[in-house]
Scaffold this active site. Structure first.
Site, PDB file in Angstrom:
ATOM      1  N   GLU A 175       0.826  -1.214   0.000  1.00  0.00           N
ATOM      2  CA  GLU A 175       0.000   0.000   0.000  1.00  0.00           C
ATOM      3  C   GLU A 175       0.858   1.262   0.000  1.00  0.00           C
ATOM      4  O   GLU A 175       0.601   2.205   0.746  1.00  0.00           O
ATOM      5  CB  GLU A 175      -0.956  -0.005   1.200  1.00  0.00           C
ATOM      6  CG  GLU A 175      -1.903  -1.188   1.194  1.00  0.00           C
ATOM      7  CD  GLU A 175      -2.945  -1.154   2.306  1.00  0.00           C
ATOM      8  OE1 GLU A 175      -2.618  -0.677   3.397  1.00  0.00           O
ATOM      9  OE2 GLU A 175      -4.067  -1.613   2.065  1.00  0.00           O
TER      10      GLU A 175
ATOM     11  N   ASP B 143      -8.274  -9.207   3.927  1.00  0.00           N
ATOM     12  CA  ASP B 143      -8.025  -8.110   4.869  1.00  0.00           C
ATOM     13  C   ASP B 143      -9.056  -8.047   5.981  1.00  0.00           C
ATOM     14  O   ASP B 143      -9.950  -7.203   5.934  1.00  0.00           O
ATOM     15  CB  ASP B 143      -8.026  -6.777   4.096  1.00  0.00           C
ATOM     16  CG  ASP B 143      -7.506  -5.634   4.936  1.00  0.00           C
ATOM     17  OD1 ASP B 143      -7.010  -5.893   6.040  1.00  0.00           O
ATOM     18  OD2 ASP B 143      -7.596  -4.486   4.473  1.00  0.00           O
TER      19      ASP B 143
ATOM     20  N   GLU C 207     -12.796  -2.487  11.894  1.00  0.00           N
ATOM     21  CA  GLU C 207     -12.793  -1.764  10.622  1.00  0.00           C
ATOM     22  C   GLU C 207     -13.901  -2.239   9.677  1.00  0.00           C
ATOM     23  O   GLU C 207     -14.604  -1.432   9.079  1.00  0.00           O
ATOM     24  CB  GLU C 207     -11.418  -1.932   9.963  1.00  0.00           C
ATOM     25  CG  GLU C 207     -11.320  -1.300   8.598  1.00  0.00           C
ATOM     26  CD  GLU C 207      -9.928  -1.447   7.984  1.00  0.00           C
ATOM     27  OE1 GLU C 207      -9.039  -2.050   8.611  1.00  0.00           O
ATOM     28  OE2 GLU C 207      -9.739  -0.921   6.872  1.00  0.00           O
TER      29      GLU C 207
HETATM   30  C1  BDP Z   1      -6.183  -2.312   6.001  1.00  0.00           C
HETATM   31  C2  BDP Z   1      -6.489  -0.946   6.476  1.00  0.00           C
HETATM   32  C3  BDP Z   1      -5.342   0.010   6.345  1.00  0.00           C
HETATM   33  C4  BDP Z   1      -4.093  -0.605   6.938  1.00  0.00           C
HETATM   34  C5  BDP Z   1      -3.815  -1.914   6.265  1.00  0.00           C
HETATM   35  C6  BDP Z   1      -2.670  -2.681   6.894  1.00  0.00           C
HETATM   36  O1  BDP Z   1      -7.601  -0.459   5.754  1.00  0.00           O
HETATM   37  O2  BDP Z   1      -5.702   1.189   6.993  1.00  0.00           O
HETATM   38  O3  BDP Z   1      -3.011   0.233   6.815  1.00  0.00           O
HETATM   39  O4  BDP Z   1      -4.925  -2.766   6.375  1.00  0.00           O
HETATM   40  O5  BDP Z   1      -2.945  -3.631   7.614  1.00  0.00           O
HETATM   41  O6  BDP Z   1      -7.075  -3.149   6.665  1.00  0.00           O
HETATM   42  O7  BDP Z   1      -1.524  -2.357   6.661  1.00  0.00           O
END
Ligand code: BDP
Length: 716
Positions: free
Chosen positions: A307, A381, A409
């Site tokens: 990301e 996720d 989340e």
């Molecule tokens: C996702 C989240 C994000 C996190 C990412 C992570 O939306 O905010 O940074 O995972 O785990 O669930 O790195």
């Protein structure tokens, strides 16, 4: 009526009427309500005898004092010798002659470094209770366990308890930023006030440490995985030191997230290439500096090449190159590196599900012994329901650490009552079949399957500066569940709910029966009204609040819900079989078997693994479309009924927390209907089938749901 009985009654009335704000979590130490038990407790607990004069033993002493006085509503003496019945003797064999002479060497051997024994003994002809461990930390854990027995109204006759944690690193990962915003936080701002540290020690830090110690959590990562290198600069290290000093006596080590590009951002180097000598040197020096502030610093948690975060792949190096460089630098100080396997990038457009496995399995056996690879419970996720991550069981030479998400989340965020223990347990009990039947995920992560000494379980924290810590009063139960399961993953969800409810609300059996059902069903309910039959990742963009299955305009394909549900006129679902992305091939044949065939696939995961025609016959006899409607409508209806259950519990709950939960359940019901209507109306544009007439038809249009915006939703 005796004076203390009257006092207890008055106290109870005041509490029920005025309410509690939830700050005390599960450590309320309210008077024991069961009179017979209270009597027996008073007979068996009269004196506290502790030994040793460390900060940890002071905590033990204070906790026993506060706890026992609150629970028993009577004065407890502090003493040094056993001269009457009812001594509670807490200490290690090293510091307490009473304990070293009590003949408990054998049970202590089984307690290991952090475990404890609690034994009823006759010493000097008097009934005593021994709380002991090989270390003071063990004594502290034993103390909290003993108090829990009283809080949950268990018998303390003939105690013979030996308990040792099944997992070594039991951690919370805070996704907290230096400006006090919390990524995916729904309980206010960060509890870490970096601005006033190190001078100002908020009482919260102490209470946080105490709460964690009470459930066996022994590590905390105080900074976000999307890391800011500022925390590694000298002024911040002074702040980190101040926090570490608070946490230490409670047996908690501090960890930091390491931004991979820190050598460039704060070190002035031109590169962060892990094989570059100047980079290696920079980290060695930085680590040396950290240990001058925090001599027992735990280590680093790293999110790299995911990301948009920097990482070794920016220099054509592997994750192992990156992890090992840090591991080598921190090894002399006995620190560890927790390297995250949550990675995905544009280059693998076929199926995000496969990426972590593709990146990491070839690296198995190449990580240093002080590296743990931290794997989310599922491959996508933290979805409301995911099959276990295929990496579990696929990297036998590497210790894999579990990463659960305690903050909700994708599970209703701050407004929904969702108890996560059943989700955690579902993953832990899944069979990877990596070494034949019974190779559960739990055995992978507790090290027993491959004999790894370094083991860990982490939960992304749901803690903020809201007065009750977690926002939703029931979200505290998820923090509690994480700790309890990291200590012992064999404890059932039922037991965890029961313990937590007794300590947090009431020991009344009528209350417990209904309230625990409410908790235990809650995760299934949210799956039903938001992500039924294996649907996933169909939430709103960026804030992830509410449904938005229609979104298809995000820059990267795997950020779009349409990528995951693939609804079209032919059907719905992601084909991950051999005719599709073949992500299923990443599982062992025996695990794969339960999902491979559309006809026999466990329906919980049907649309996770298959693209299924709308008129497919489900086990219920309904078509897929009818079943989808059934699931959404039933889920929303059950969410509505949660309110009735809660209302029936009003006599047992204080006013403040009753009202809070009541209001939140109402919001949750509205959200459940929103999920139901938005998803059904949208999927109907593909199925072209009617919503069965027996259901209440959506009162709003799809366009209405599409038009909803939440620019200030929390947690971004
Ligand atoms: C996702 C989240 C994000 C996190 C990412 C992570 O939306 O905010 O940074 O995972 O785990 O669930 O790195």
């Amino acid at each position: 009526m005796k004076k203390h009985t009257l006092l207890i009654l008055c106290l109870c009335c005041v509490l029920i009427a005025k309410g509690e704000n939830g700050y005390d979590l599960w450590l309320r130490y309210k008077p024991v309500g069961n009179k017979t038990l209270l009597q027996s407790y008073r007979e068996n607990i009269t004196t506290i005898i502790t030994s040793g004069s460390s900060a940890t033993m002071d905590i033990v002493k204070n906790e026993l004092s506060t706890g026992l006085q609150g629970l028993l509503q009577t004065t407890i003496d502090h003493g040094a010798a056993v001269n009457r019945h009812g001594a509670i003797i807490a200490g290690t064999p090293r510091s307490s002659p009473l304990i070293s002479n009590a003949g408990i060497a054998i049970p202590l051997q089984q307690a290991g470094e952090e475990g404890f024994v609690i034994l009823s003994k006759i010493l000097n002809g008097k009934r005593c209770i021994l709380i002991s461990g090989n270390t003071e930390k063990g004594v502290l854990y034993g103390t909290f366990h003993f108090l829990r027995l009283l809080q949950t109204e268990q018998s303390i006759q003939q105690l013979n308890i030996i308990s040792a944690p099944k997992i070594r690193l039991r951690m919370l990962d805070h996704w907290d930023n230096p400006d006090r915003t919390v990524e995916r936080g729904y309980a206010g701002f960060s509890i870490w006030n970096w601005h006033t540290l190190p001078g100002y020690i908020d009482q919260r830090y102490i209470d946080y440490a105490r709460a964690n110690a009470s459930i066996g959590i022994n590590g905390t990562v105080v900074t976000n995985v999307n890391a800011n290198a500022v925390v590694l600069t000298q002024p911040y290290l002074e702040k980190v030191k101040a926090l570490a000093d608070v946490l230490r006596p409670y047996g908690i080590k501090i960890y930091l997230t390491a931004r991979f590009s820190a050598p460039m951002e704060i070190g002035g180097l031109k590169t962060a290439d892990p094989l570059d000598a100047s980079v290696q040197h920079w980290w060695q020096e930085k680590i040396k500096e950290i240990y001058t502030y925090v001599p027992d610093f735990g280590g680093f948690l790293v999110k790299a090449n995911s990301e948009g975060q920097p990482g070794p792949q920016d220099y054509k190096r592997t994750h192992a190159d990156g992890a090992n460089m840090l591991a080598d630098a921190i090894a002399p100080f006995k620190g560890i590196v927790i390297w995250r396997a949550f990675v995905y990038s544009n280059e693998n457009p076929l199926d995000r599900h496969k990426q972590a496995y593709d990146d990491f399995v070839p690296l198995d056996g190449t990580f240093r012994p002080n590296v743990l690879v931290q794997v989310k419970n599922g491959a996508i996720d933290f979805m409301p329901r995911e099959p276990f991550h295929p990496l579990f069981g696929a990297m036998p030479k590497t210790p894999l650490m579990m990463e659960f998400q305690v903050t909700q989340e994708y599970l209703g965020q701050g407004t929904s009552l969702v108890f996560l223990a059943p989700l955690f347990k579902e993953t832990l009990e899944s069979d990877t079949y990596s070494k034949g039947k019974g190779s559960t995920v739990a055995k992978v992560i507790d090290g027993s399957l491959e004999h790894h000494p370094l083991t860990g379980m982490a939960g992304v924290a749901n803690i903020g500066n809201d007065i009750n810590w977690c926002g939703h009063p029931f979200a505290q139960a998820n923090w509690y569940a994480l700790g309890r399961l990291a200590w012992d993953h064999t404890i059932s969800s039922e037991q965890i709910a029961d313990e937590w409810l007794r300590m947090t609300y009431s020991n009344n059996p009528r209350f417990l029966k209904a309230a625990s059902r409410l908790m235990l069903e809650s995760r299934d309910i949210i799956v039903q009204y938001s992500n039924p039959i294996g649907l996933h990742h169909i939430m709103g963009t960026s804030h992830h609040y509410g449904p938005a299955p229609w979104v298809n305009n995000q820059q990267r394909p795997e950020w779009n819900p349409v990528y995951y549900h693939k609804a079209d006129s032919g059907g719905i679902g992601f084909n991950r079989t051999a005719t599709g992305s073949n992500a299923l091939a990443q599982y062992q044949p025996a695990a794969r078997e339960q999902w491979e065939n559309m006809q026999t696939c466990d329906e919980k995961y049907l649309l996770w693994f298959h693209h299924v025609p709308w008129n497919f016959r489900m086990k219920s006899g309904k078509s897929l479309w009818e079943e989808l409607c059934y699931q959404y409508y039933t889920g929303a209806e059950r969410a509505g009924k949660m309110q009735d259950t809660w209302k029936s519990l009003q006599p047992f709950v204080d006013k403040q927390r009753f009202e809070q939960v009541n209001m939140l359940l109402k919001i949750q019901h509205t959200e459940a209907i929103w999920w139901r209507n938005a998803c059904i109306l949208y999927f109907q544009t593909f199925s072209k089938m009617p919503i069965p007439a027996s259901y209440e038809q959506p009162g709003k249009t799809l366009e209405y749901y599409k038009s909803l915006r939440f620019p200030f939703a929390p947690g971004i």
